[in-house]
Motif scaffolding. Sequence first.
Motif, PDB file in Angstrom:
ATOM      1  N   ALA B 239      35.673  34.185  50.812  1.00  0.00           N
ATOM      2  CA  ALA B 239      35.641  35.177  48.929  1.00  0.00           C
ATOM      3  C   ALA B 239      36.862  36.612  49.386  1.00  0.00           C
ATOM      4  N   ARG B 240      36.524  37.302  50.630  1.00  0.00           N
ATOM      5  CA  ARG B 240      37.983  38.305  50.427  1.00  0.00           C
ATOM      6  C   ARG B 240      39.030  37.435  50.454  1.00  0.00           C
ATOM      7  N   ASP B 241      39.047  36.021  50.474  1.00  0.00           N
ATOM      8  CA  ASP B 241      40.886  35.361  50.488  1.00  0.00           C
ATOM      9  C   ASP B 241      40.833  35.083  48.915  1.00  0.00           C
ATOM     10  N   LEU B 242      39.913  34.822  48.609  1.00  0.00           N
ATOM     11  CA  LEU B 242      40.494  34.843  46.726  1.00  0.00           C
ATOM     12  C   LEU B 242      40.620  36.191  46.586  1.00  0.00           C
ATOM     13  N   ILE B 243      39.921  36.934  46.647  1.00  0.00           N
ATOM     14  CA  ILE B 243      39.694  38.389  45.609  1.00  0.00           C
ATOM     15  C   ILE B 243      41.250  39.266  46.758  1.00  0.00           C
ATOM     16  N   ARG B 244      41.396  38.699  47.578  1.00  0.00           N
ATOM     17  CA  ARG B 244      43.050  39.190  47.766  1.00  0.00           C
ATOM     18  C   ARG B 244      44.087  37.985  46.542  1.00  0.00           C
ATOM     19  N   GLN B 245      43.899  37.362  46.202  1.00  0.00           N
ATOM     20  CA  GLN B 245      44.321  36.409  45.312  1.00  0.00           C
ATOM     21  C   GLN B 245      44.938  37.024  43.621  1.00  0.00           C
ATOM     22  N   VAL B 246      43.682  37.770  43.632  1.00  0.00           N
ATOM     23  CA  VAL B 246      44.343  37.871  42.203  1.00  0.00           C
ATOM     24  C   VAL B 246      45.554  39.281  42.251  1.00  0.00           C
ATOM     25  N   PRO B 247      45.922  39.309  41.019  1.00  0.00           N
ATOM     26  CA  PRO B 247      47.521  39.863  41.160  1.00  0.00           C
ATOM     27  C   PRO B 247      46.657  41.714  40.920  1.00  0.00           C
ATOM     28  N   ALA B 248      47.868  42.448  41.761  1.00  0.00           N
ATOM     29  CA  ALA B 248      47.349  43.770  41.708  1.00  0.00           C
ATOM     30  C   ALA B 248      47.686  44.013  39.780  1.00  0.00           C
ATOM     31  N   SER B 249      48.707  42.901  39.578  1.00  0.00           N
ATOM     32  CA  SER B 249      49.046  44.376  37.957  1.00  0.00           C
ATOM     33  C   SER B 249      47.727  44.270  37.144  1.00  0.00           C
ATOM     34  N   LEU B 250      47.493  42.928  37.042  1.00  0.00           N
ATOM     35  CA  LEU B 250      46.243  43.534  36.302  1.00  0.00           C
ATOM     36  C   LEU B 250      45.420  44.369  36.927  1.00  0.00           C
ATOM     37  N   LYS B 251      44.561  44.106  37.982  1.00  0.00           N
ATOM     38  CA  LYS B 251      43.775  45.358  38.318  1.00  0.00           C
ATOM     39  C   LYS B 251      44.640  46.267  37.914  1.00  0.00           C
ATOM     40  N   ASP B 252      46.019  46.274  37.753  1.00  0.00           N
ATOM     41  CA  ASP B 252      46.197  47.999  37.649  1.00  0.00           C
ATOM     42  C   ASP B 252      46.501  48.324  35.845  1.00  0.00           C
ATOM     43  N   GLY B 253      46.276  46.691  35.043  1.00  0.00           N
ATOM     44  CA  GLY B 253      46.463  47.390  33.665  1.00  0.00           C
ATOM     45  C   GLY B 253      44.784  47.553  33.447  1.00  0.00           C
ATOM     46  N   GLY B 254      44.252  47.248  34.120  1.00  0.00           N
ATOM     47  CA  GLY B 254      42.683  47.151  33.692  1.00  0.00           C
ATOM     48  C   GLY B 254      42.232  48.307  33.828  1.00  0.00           C
ATOM     49  N   ARG B 255      43.253  49.523  35.042  1.00  0.00           N
ATOM     50  CA  ARG B 255      42.599  50.716  35.531  1.00  0.00           C
ATOM     51  C   ARG B 255      43.102  52.228  34.190  1.00  0.00           C
ATOM     52  N   ALA B 256      44.496  51.032  34.172  1.00  0.00           N
ATOM     53  CA  ALA B 256      45.138  51.574  33.168  1.00  0.00           C
ATOM     54  C   ALA B 256      44.822  52.069  32.035  1.00  0.00           C
ATOM     55  N   ILE B 257      43.679  50.706  31.607  1.00  0.00           N
ATOM     56  CA  ILE B 257      43.586  51.422  30.110  1.00  0.00           C
ATOM     57  C   ILE B 257      41.708  52.194  29.968  1.00  0.00           C
ATOM     58  N   GLY B 258      41.772  52.628  31.593  1.00  0.00           N
ATOM     59  CA  GLY B 258      40.329  53.537  31.598  1.00  0.00           C
ATOM     60  C   GLY B 258      39.258  52.640  32.093  1.00  0.00           C
ATOM     61  N   MET B 259      38.829  51.722  32.743  1.00  0.00           N
ATOM     62  CA  MET B 259      38.231  50.617  33.328  1.00  0.00           C
ATOM     63  C   MET B 259      37.744  51.625  34.510  1.00  0.00           C
ATOM     64  N   THR B 260      36.499  51.840  34.823  1.00  0.00           N
ATOM     65  CA  THR B 260      35.944  52.516  36.615  1.00  0.00           C
ATOM     66  C   THR B 260      35.778  51.052  37.409  1.00  0.00           C
ATOM     67  N   ASP B 261      36.333  51.115  39.182  1.00  0.00           N
ATOM     68  CA  ASP B 261      36.290  50.301  39.740  1.00  0.00           C
ATOM     69  C   ASP B 261      35.101  49.034  39.456  1.00  0.00           C
ATOM     70  N   PHE B 262      34.212  49.327  39.096  1.00  0.00           N
ATOM     71  CA  PHE B 262      32.653  48.436  38.635  1.00  0.00           C
ATOM     72  C   PHE B 262      33.279  47.997  37.455  1.00  0.00           C
ATOM     73  N   GLU B 263      34.477  48.551  36.486  1.00  0.00           N
ATOM     74  CA  GLU B 263      34.279  47.559  35.209  1.00  0.00           C
ATOM     75  C   GLU B 263      35.698  46.183  35.127  1.00  0.00           C
ATOM     76  N   VAL B 264      36.209  46.726  36.971  1.00  0.00           N
ATOM     77  CA  VAL B 264      37.843  46.055  36.622  1.00  0.00           C
ATOM     78  C   VAL B 264      36.810  44.946  37.844  1.00  0.00           C
ATOM     79  N   SER B 265      35.851  45.206  38.532  1.00  0.00           N
ATOM     80  CA  SER B 265      35.422  44.047  39.447  1.00  0.00           C
ATOM     81  C   SER B 265      34.967  42.832  38.664  1.00  0.00           C
TER      82      SER B 265
END
Lengths: 294, 372
Positions: B239-265
């Motif tokens: 699971a760790r290796d899978l989560i590492r493969q999630v592109p950072a740009s997608l996560k950053d995009g989520g945070r940029a529109i104001g998602m909490t870390d919980f919502e990003v995950s």
Amino acid sequence: MTQRPPSPALDQLNKKRRFKDRLLWGIAACALIVIVIPIIWIISQVVSKAIPHMSMSVLLTNTIGNGGGLKQAIVGSITLLVLVGAIAGVTGIGAGIYIARYAPRAIAGFLRSTVEILAGVPSIVVGFVGYIALVVGSHWSFSIWAATIVLSAMVVPYIAKATEVSLRGVSDSLREAGEAIGLRDSLVLRKILIKSASPGIVTGFILALAISVGETAPLLYTAGWSTTSPTFSLKHSPIGYLTYPVWTFYDFPVKSASYLALEAAMLLIILVIALIALAHLLRHKLSKNLPQSL
Amino acid sequence: MSTHTSSTQGLPFSPLRGSPLSASPKGQLNSSKYPYRVFLGLARWWRAVVEQSPQYLSAVLGAIPFLALVAIVIILFHEAFPAIKVNGGGFVTHSKWSVGSEYANPIRRDGVATPVGATYGAWPLILGTLEASALALIIAVPVSLLSALIVVEKLSARASRWVGVFLEILVGIPSVIYGLWGALTLGPFLAHHLAPIANHIPNVPILRFFRGPTYNGEGLLTAGVVLGIMIIPIIASTARDLIRQVPASLKDGGRAIGMTDFEVSRKVIWPWIKSGIVGATFLGLGRALGETMAVLMTCGAVLGTTAHSIFSNMNTIAATIVSQLDSAQTDGTGFAVRSLAELGCILIVITLICNIGAKLLLSRATHDTTTT
């Protein structure tokens, strides 16, 4: 920045979202603790129960019936470790090199799947097949070589996988630089690929050995059990090993036997943790001064 | 090879390499002028052997895992074949496990010598294997997922390396030591502390399964918990290796529109890794199904009955093979060993399905991330 109008409903919502966020990470932190607790619990239980009965005589005398020491089991476990290390090491690293470097694409994919499937075969099945084919079928009786073959078959996939993954991790630019200055093929393999991949290969190899040292089920009916030092003949050469007393003696009503089980368990834990520490030490040492890429 | 010798072609003694070998393409040297040509040929041959040897040697070694796998499957099924013929379909539905009489003369059934009264039914073992593994997954999957998430998203590189070491120790601790701990410490702990609480559960169908007498702590729950701990590392590291493969740009995009870390995950990471997580679960399941010693020492190892409650004694296929092989050897006809081989066949088929399924799901998951 424009001031947003006060909105109690939105504040309420954001509070809820923030709470959910904290809750998630709280639970996740608990999950981390759940991983650590069993390790500490297991090690502290075994060590605290075994320490009072530990003495030098445990290391220096052979097992006598269900008492005595564990000398021949320690010697046997380490002998198996060396034999499996040699056989499975050569096979696994060779197989990994073939899959990563020489095999045509289709064959590489196929062999990669076989390696993964072999890694998934339950250890007891491998041991049982060893018993049917070698101990009974080839009339070897309990034999150190039957045990070695069975353990190697279990461990080879781990080593092959580690080798393959670390070889493929070597950057192409590094390899191409070697080819460009006209290095022979075997030198590219030795001086560039294997050298750069060595931290991963060595770590995978030692961790696989750590797994092999703790195996019981495949050994019970291939290695048998012996209370004397190992002999190396093909047939009728049962061998003692540390996991046997743990399994056989742990619920014996005789005190000396259950002490023996605990002591063997403690020695196993020490051995495994020493191997893991060695793996990390070597990885650290080998990956120093290694160029990552060009 | 030929590419780098071409630059020095024609020179009998290469100044570059200090050896005539590298600079001597075929036919360049005249044997009357150079009487040692034979040795050169020999040396060239030897060089070619050395040069080619890694390729061929590693090909031979590369075939070994495949041959080992084929040998294991063939030997197992060959040994089990007579038992499969005699036991028939009842093997997977019946419950009675009996070696039969070793004193009466063996009888022949379907052309196979079997002791009188030998009956083999593996239903409780199959069910027990599945129950214990299911319990293990219930424990291991959430723990692994959450810890993988926190390792990737929150912990420093140093801390996550330490978590990696802990996972390696969890893998490295021998199965018998898990069994020892389960039998001596965890089992009694659960029996004394959890079972009294569980007995407040009303005695109605379904819920009844979660209460009952505890038999000194050996049983389904203890085996399941121990198994769960043992398969955490494989699921967590996948699971760790899978989560590492999630592109950072997608996560950053989520945070940029104001998602909490919980919502990003939940909204970004989870959809990305979903099928891979199923694969990781299958990997863990495959490991749990085949685990032997730890289960054998904690399950109570009864034959012939299924578990009535989460605390009752049970047994699994792998544990039965180990615990029954000793007594199977007393069967002069060898039928008992063959029936155990049939158990092994069932086990290997179930684990192979799990592992192949896991591999397919995981390769699809990694494929998705590389193409998108």
